[in-house]
Design an enzyme around this catalytic site. Structure first.
Site, PDB file in Angstrom:
ATOM      1  N   GLN A 152      49.941  51.861  28.124  1.00 47.95           N
ATOM      2  CA  GLN A 152      49.459  52.207  29.463  1.00 47.95           C
ATOM      3  C   GLN A 152      50.646  52.293  30.409  1.00 47.95           C
ATOM      4  OE1 GLN A 152      48.117  49.173  32.019  1.00 47.95           O
ATOM      5  NE2 GLN A 152      46.486  50.375  32.947  1.00 47.95           N
ATOM      6  N   HIS A 298      39.186  49.465  36.400  1.00 49.03           N
ATOM      7  CA  HIS A 298      40.134  48.362  36.292  1.00 49.03           C
ATOM      8  C   HIS A 298      39.399  47.026  36.190  1.00 49.03           C
ATOM      9  CE1 HIS A 298      44.612  48.633  36.737  1.00 49.03           C
ATOM     10  NE2 HIS A 298      44.505  47.324  36.686  1.00 49.03           N
TER      11      HIS A 298
END
Length: 412
Positions: A152, A298
């Site tokens: 990521q 998130h």
């Protein structure tokens, strides 16, 4: 009933002496691991993992969104041998489940990212390493050569550092790059503010109180090397390194689609954008050459009151077609959640908090156990649904789900 018959029915065994063994013996759900992590971690650290942004509406809503779907099973199907194997972004996986990126994992346990990665590799599942990890790209690759490694990426203000991270991920054999697009600024996490959390945890007056009740955690912290952001630590690629105080200043509010296009030019592997991506932006990403979207808010830690990512799966799939990757996280707590997401059109689900709770409570064995639980729940859900493969679950998804309270089925 005679005494000897009663005696034969009684099966008293002493509990395991090892704390982790006791946790594993008593863990039958993700929530069991959450409770065990609460007991193992200082309050500030547990709240850092457990909490969300602002009023935590998204945090709660993510879990609730999965629970609003109800199953309508097929009947009289031979489900003796369901096949959980599938492909995600063209890559074979043992099941449509992955381990999402989480930063600063060694704050949760000194075992850190390598323990999580080892459990993922053993289960045949992908693991996404965060830019904010406490283990470097290269060290994780060396520790887990058989792992399906993803990375990521945050697009930093320092674009040179961003490009260096892309190059390092490719050189270290990471097959998928996920660009996080939901961190123009850092979310306001009220629990962290109230607890005065610092990274690494500091021995403040409140934490000194915690030492008496959490000695195992603090001795583990003190016995191991100091915690750093390993991918941007001093000396890496000539950088001066970052601390928690200044690393969030590298989040860049000027990131645009032009930056995604530039990363697409630099990266030869599979490219995914990760965030709360609606249908319009998913189409734009596809047309730009991106291979998929990872629908995520998130875990409720950035913009509060955002739509639950699972509720974006069907509308995104409807506009991008079948050959575009659609992944989802945020709120996955049970194998039935995985089945719901796949039936709605996702290729795979990802989990974050569940494996962190398990890591805190029981180390690598805990992570392996929570993955085992989720996959057992998923397999059982398929069998009770009358489904024998992931392809069938995707194909028949519209007939297998009803939205509670509305009677709506997912749009095909």
């Amino acid at each position: 009933m005679k005494f000897h018959e009663v005696r034969d029915l009684v099966r008293l065994t002493a509990p395991p002496l090892d704390r982790r063994a006791r946790v594993l013996a008593a863990a039958w759900t993700v929530e069991d691991f959450r409770r065990a992590a609460r007991r193992a971690l200082p309050r500030s650290v547990f709240d850092h993992v457990d909490g969300g942004a602002d009023e935590e509406e998204s945090l709660r809503g993510n879990v609730e969104a999965f629970r609003r779907w109800r199953f309508v099973p097929n009947s009289l199907v031979d489900v003796s041998a369901p096949d959980l194997r599938t492909r995600v972004l063209g890559r074979p996986v043992a099941a449509p489940l992955g381990l999402a990126p989480t930063g600063y994992t060694r704050m949760i346990s000194p075992l850190g990212e390598p323990a999580v990665a080892a459990a993922a590799a053993a289960a045949g599942l992908p693991y996404v390493l965060s830019t904010m990890a406490t283990t470097s790209l290269e060290d994780l690759a060396a520790a887990t050569p058989t792992l399906d490694r993803w990375f990521q990426l945050y697009v930093w203000k320092d674009r040179t550092l961003t490009e260096q991270l892309v190059r390092r991920a490719e050189e270290a054999g990471y097959g998928v790059l996920e660009v996080a697009i939901d961190t123009a600024v850092s979310g306001h996490r009220v629990r962290d503010v109230r607890n005065g959390l610092t990274i690494p945890p500091a021995l403040t007056l409140s934490s000194l109180v915690d030492i008496g009740t959490r000695p195992g955690y603090w001795t583990g912290v003190l016995r191991h090397d100091s915690l750093t952001f390993a991918n941007v630590s001093p000396g890496v690629e000539g950088t001066a390194g970052y601390t928690i105080e200044d690393i969030t200043t590298q989040f860049d509010a000027t990131v645009t689609w032009d930056d995604v296009a530039r990363i697409r030019e630099l990266w030869s592997g599979k490219l995914v954008i990760k965030g709360t991506v609606g249908p319009r932006d998913a189409v734009r990403a596809r047309d730009l050459g991106v291979d998929g979207v990872h629908l995520s808010n998130h875990g409720g830690r950035q913009l509060d009151r955002t739509v639950a990512p699972v509720d974006l799966v069907a509308p995104v799939r409807a506009v991008v077609g079948e050959d575009f990757g659609v992944l989802v996280d945020s709120g996955v707590r049970h194998g039935a959640d995985i089945a719901t997401a796949i039936a709605l059109g996702a290729d795979a689900c990802f989990v974050g908090r569940p494996y962190l709770w398990a890591l805190a409570a029981a180390g690598e064995d805990g992570v392996s156990r929570v993955l085992q639980l989720l996959l057992e729940q998923f397999r059982r859900t398929l069998q009770l649904l009358g489904v024998t493969s992931i392809a069938q679950l995707r194909r028949e998804g519209c007939d297998l789900l009803v939205h509670a309270g509305s009677g709506d089925t997912p749009k095909p």
